[in-house]
Design an enzyme around this catalytic site. Structure first.
Site, PDB file in Angstrom:
ATOM      1  N   PRO A 130       0.799  -1.228   0.000  1.00 12.34           N
ATOM      2  CA  PRO A 130       0.000   0.000   0.000  1.00 12.34           C
ATOM      3  C   PRO A 130       0.835   1.283   0.000  1.00 12.34           C
ATOM      4  O   PRO A 130       1.882   1.355   0.638  1.00 12.34           O
ATOM      5  CB  PRO A 130      -0.821  -0.105   1.298  1.00 12.34           C
ATOM      6  CG  PRO A 130      -0.089  -1.083   2.138  1.00 12.34           C
ATOM      7  CD  PRO A 130       0.567  -2.039   1.198  1.00 12.34           C
ATOM      8  N   ASN A 131       0.324   2.252  -0.725  1.00 10.25           N
ATOM      9  CA  ASN A 131       0.873   3.612  -0.827  1.00 10.25           C
ATOM     10  C   ASN A 131       2.157   3.721  -1.642  1.00 10.25           C
ATOM     11  O   ASN A 131       2.651   4.819  -1.873  1.00 10.25           O
ATOM     12  CB  ASN A 131       1.087   4.234   0.564  1.00 10.25           C
ATOM     13  CG  ASN A 131      -0.204   4.303   1.346  1.00 10.25           C
ATOM     14  OD1 ASN A 131      -1.188   4.841   0.846  1.00 10.25           O
ATOM     15  ND2 ASN A 131      -0.232   3.736   2.541  1.00 10.25           N
TER      16      ASN A 131
ATOM     17  N   ARG B  35       5.428  11.025  -2.475  1.00  6.62           N
ATOM     18  CA  ARG B  35       5.082  10.703  -1.087  1.00  6.62           C
ATOM     19  C   ARG B  35       6.322  10.870  -0.202  1.00  6.62           C
ATOM     20  O   ARG B  35       7.320  10.158  -0.379  1.00  6.62           O
ATOM     21  CB  ARG B  35       4.629   9.249  -1.049  1.00  6.62           C
ATOM     22  CG  ARG B  35       4.450   8.690   0.325  1.00  6.62           C
ATOM     23  CD  ARG B  35       4.304   7.175   0.281  1.00  6.62           C
ATOM     24  NE  ARG B  35       4.055   6.697   1.613  1.00  6.62           N
ATOM     25  CZ  ARG B  35       4.284   5.475   2.033  1.00  6.62           C
ATOM     26  NH1 ARG B  35       4.776   4.574   1.212  1.00  6.62           N
ATOM     27  NH2 ARG B  35       4.042   5.136   3.273  1.00  6.62           N
TER      28      ARG B  35
ATOM     29  N   TYR C 267      11.375   8.669   1.407  1.00  4.76           N
ATOM     30  CA  TYR C 267      11.345   7.602   0.402  1.00  4.76           C
ATOM     31  C   TYR C 267      12.054   7.946  -0.911  1.00  4.76           C
ATOM     32  O   TYR C 267      12.118   7.108  -1.806  1.00  4.76           O
ATOM     33  CB  TYR C 267       9.886   7.205   0.114  1.00  4.76           C
ATOM     34  CG  TYR C 267       9.176   6.676   1.331  1.00  4.76           C
ATOM     35  CD1 TYR C 267       9.635   5.532   1.980  1.00  4.76           C
ATOM     36  CD2 TYR C 267       8.054   7.329   1.859  1.00  4.76           C
ATOM     37  CE1 TYR C 267       8.996   5.048   3.113  1.00  4.76           C
ATOM     38  CE2 TYR C 267       7.407   6.848   2.985  1.00  4.76           C
ATOM     39  CZ  TYR C 267       7.886   5.713   3.610  1.00  4.76           C
ATOM     40  OH  TYR C 267       7.263   5.225   4.729  1.00  4.76           O
TER      41      TYR C 267
ATOM     42  N   ASN D 256       7.965  -5.556  -1.008  1.00  3.31           N
ATOM     43  CA  ASN D 256       7.937  -4.421  -0.089  1.00  3.31           C
ATOM     44  C   ASN D 256       6.489  -4.358   0.409  1.00  3.31           C
ATOM     45  O   ASN D 256       5.612  -3.843  -0.280  1.00  3.31           O
ATOM     46  CB  ASN D 256       8.323  -3.114  -0.788  1.00  3.31           C
ATOM     47  CG  ASN D 256       8.334  -1.957   0.220  1.00  3.31           C
ATOM     48  OD1 ASN D 256       7.820  -2.081   1.325  1.00  3.31           O
ATOM     49  ND2 ASN D 256       8.913  -0.828  -0.189  1.00  3.31           N
TER      50      ASN D 256
ATOM     51  N   ALA E  68       3.137  -0.688   4.814  1.00  7.12           N
ATOM     52  CA  ALA E  68       2.677  -0.700   6.208  1.00  7.12           C
ATOM     53  C   ALA E  68       2.187  -2.074   6.665  1.00  7.12           C
ATOM     54  O   ALA E  68       2.153  -2.356   7.866  1.00  7.12           O
ATOM     55  CB  ALA E  68       1.581   0.345   6.386  1.00  7.12           C
TER      56      ALA E  68
ATOM     57  N   GLU F 106      12.429  -9.525   1.804  1.00 10.43           N
ATOM     58  CA  GLU F 106      11.667  -8.331   2.214  1.00 10.43           C
ATOM     59  C   GLU F 106      12.510  -7.079   1.944  1.00 10.43           C
ATOM     60  O   GLU F 106      13.680  -7.025   2.302  1.00 10.43           O
ATOM     61  CB  GLU F 106      11.364  -8.446   3.716  1.00 10.43           C
ATOM     62  CG  GLU F 106      10.629  -7.247   4.283  1.00 10.43           C
ATOM     63  CD  GLU F 106      10.448  -7.350   5.802  1.00 10.43           C
ATOM     64  OE1 GLU F 106      10.666  -8.443   6.375  1.00 10.43           O
ATOM     65  OE2 GLU F 106      10.114  -6.329   6.410  1.00 10.43           O
TER      66      GLU F 106
ATOM     67  N   HIS G  74      12.654  -2.688   1.938  1.00 10.41           N
ATOM     68  CA  HIS G  74      12.119  -1.373   2.290  1.00 10.41           C
ATOM     69  C   HIS G  74      13.061  -0.298   1.759  1.00 10.41           C
ATOM     70  O   HIS G  74      14.282  -0.469   1.814  1.00 10.41           O
ATOM     71  CB  HIS G  74      11.987  -1.197   3.810  1.00 10.41           C
ATOM     72  CG  HIS G  74      11.091  -2.213   4.413  1.00 10.41           C
ATOM     73  ND1 HIS G  74       9.721  -2.119   4.336  1.00 10.41           N
ATOM     74  CD2 HIS G  74      11.361  -3.364   5.069  1.00 10.41           C
ATOM     75  CE1 HIS G  74       9.190  -3.186   4.937  1.00 10.41           C
ATOM     76  NE2 HIS G  74      10.162  -3.946   5.382  1.00 10.41           N
TER      77      HIS G  74
ATOM     78  N   ARG H 272      13.440   4.336  12.386  1.00  9.97           N
ATOM     79  CA  ARG H 272      12.236   5.181  12.369  1.00  9.97           C
ATOM     80  C   ARG H 272      11.379   4.948  13.617  1.00  9.97           C
ATOM     81  O   ARG H 272      11.878   4.466  14.624  1.00  9.97           O
ATOM     82  CB  ARG H 272      11.474   4.919  11.055  1.00  9.97           C
ATOM     83  CG  ARG H 272      12.335   5.251   9.821  1.00  9.97           C
ATOM     84  CD  ARG H 272      11.573   5.076   8.539  1.00  9.97           C
ATOM     85  NE  ARG H 272      10.422   5.965   8.479  1.00  9.97           N
ATOM     86  CZ  ARG H 272       9.396   5.810   7.641  1.00  9.97           C
ATOM     87  NH1 ARG H 272       9.400   4.789   6.790  1.00  9.97           N
ATOM     88  NH2 ARG H 272       8.388   6.650   7.645  1.00  9.97           N
TER      89      ARG H 272
HETATM   90  C1  DQA Z   1       8.224   1.098   3.721  1.00  9.37           C
HETATM   91  C2  DQA Z   1       8.334   1.286   5.242  1.00  9.37           C
HETATM   92  C3  DQA Z   1       6.986   1.111   5.915  1.00  9.37           C
HETATM   93  O1  DQA Z   1       7.106   1.325   7.314  1.00  9.37           O
HETATM   94  C4  DQA Z   1       5.980   2.102   5.365  1.00  9.37           C
HETATM   95  O2  DQA Z   1       4.704   1.883   5.939  1.00  9.37           O
HETATM   96  C5  DQA Z   1       5.923   2.090   3.877  1.00  9.37           C
HETATM   97  C6  DQA Z   1       7.171   2.020   3.132  1.00  9.37           C
HETATM   98  C7  DQA Z   1       9.561   1.406   3.014  1.00  9.37           C
HETATM   99  O3  DQA Z   1       9.714   0.980   1.871  1.00  9.37           O
HETATM  100  O4  DQA Z   1      10.429   2.074   3.584  1.00  9.37           O
HETATM  101  O5  DQA Z   1       4.859   2.221   3.293  1.00  9.37           O
HETATM  102  O6  DQA Z   1       7.885  -0.245   3.453  1.00  9.37           O
END
Ligand code: DQA
Length: 146
Positions: free
Chosen positions: A10-11, A18, A23, A74, A77, A98, A100, A107
Site C-alpha cells: 500500500p501507498n 510521497r 522515500y 515491499n 505498512a 523483504e 524497504h 524510524r
Molecule cells: C516502507 C516502510 C513502511 O514502514 C511504510 O509503511 C511504507 C514504506 C519502506 O519501503 O520504507 O509504506 O515499506
C-alpha cells in the site's frame, strides 16, 4: 530461467511524491523499469504488482505457488500489521526477500517490528530505490545456491 514475483504494498504507488525526504524522489514506474533491466542482465523473468489491498497481495502470493521461484516484496505498512500476509508466504513456501526503501529500524518504534522478516530469507532496508536491486541480487543468488 528463474521467475520472480515482485510485490509492492500500500501507498507505494505514490512513490516520487510521497514523503520524498523519507522515500526519495524515484517513482514506482522508474523503480520497476530499473529492476526489469537488472533482471534482463541476470536472465531472470519478473512479474510486478502493486496493490493497496491486503487480499489482492495475498491472492497474488497464492497464485505464485506454481508460477514463480521466489518473491521480492515491499509490504509497505502491512509489514507491521499483517499476520495474513506472513501466513500466505509460509503457505506457499517460496523463498522471499523483504525490501524497504527506508531503514525501518531507525524510524518510529511501530516500524521496528516486521511480521514478514521471520519468514523471509532476509530483509534489505535503508538503501532507497537501490534496496530493490540489492534484494533482487540476494534472491537470485539464494535461488542459484538451492
Ligand atoms: C516502507 C516502510 C513502511 O514502514 C511504510 O509503511 C511504507 C514504506 C519502506 O519501503 O520504507 O509504506 O515499506
Amino acid at each position: 530461467m528463474y521467475s520472480i514475483l515482485v510485490l509492492h504494498g500500500p501507498n507505494l504507488n505514490l512513490l516520487g511524491r510521497r514523503e520524498p525526504g523519507v522515500y526519495g524522489s524515484v517513482a514506482l514506474d522508474e523503480i520497476v523499469c530499473r529492476l526489469e533491466e537488472e533482471a534482463q542482465a541476470l536472465d531472470v523473468n519478473l512479474v510486478s504488482l502493486q496493490s493497496n489491498h491486503e487480499g489482492v497481495l495475498i491472492d497474488a502470493i497464492h497464485d505464485a505457488f506454481d508460477q514463480h521461484d521466489g518473491i521480492l516484496i515491499n509490504p509497505g505498512a502491512y509489514t507491521h500489521t499483517s499476520v495474513a500476509l506472513r501466513d500466505a508466504i509460509v503457505g506457499v513456501s517460496l523463498p522471499t526477500v523483504e525490501i524497504h526503501l527506508s531503514n525501518i529500524h531507525r524510524r518510529e518504534e511501530f516500524r521496528h517490528h516486521s511480521y514478514i522478516a521471520p519468514v523471509a530469507i532476509g530483509q534489505i532496508c535503508g538503501f532507497g530505490a537501490d534496496s530493490y536491486r540489492l534484494g533482487l541480487h540476494a534472491l537470485v543468488t539464494h535461488l542459484q545456491q538451492l
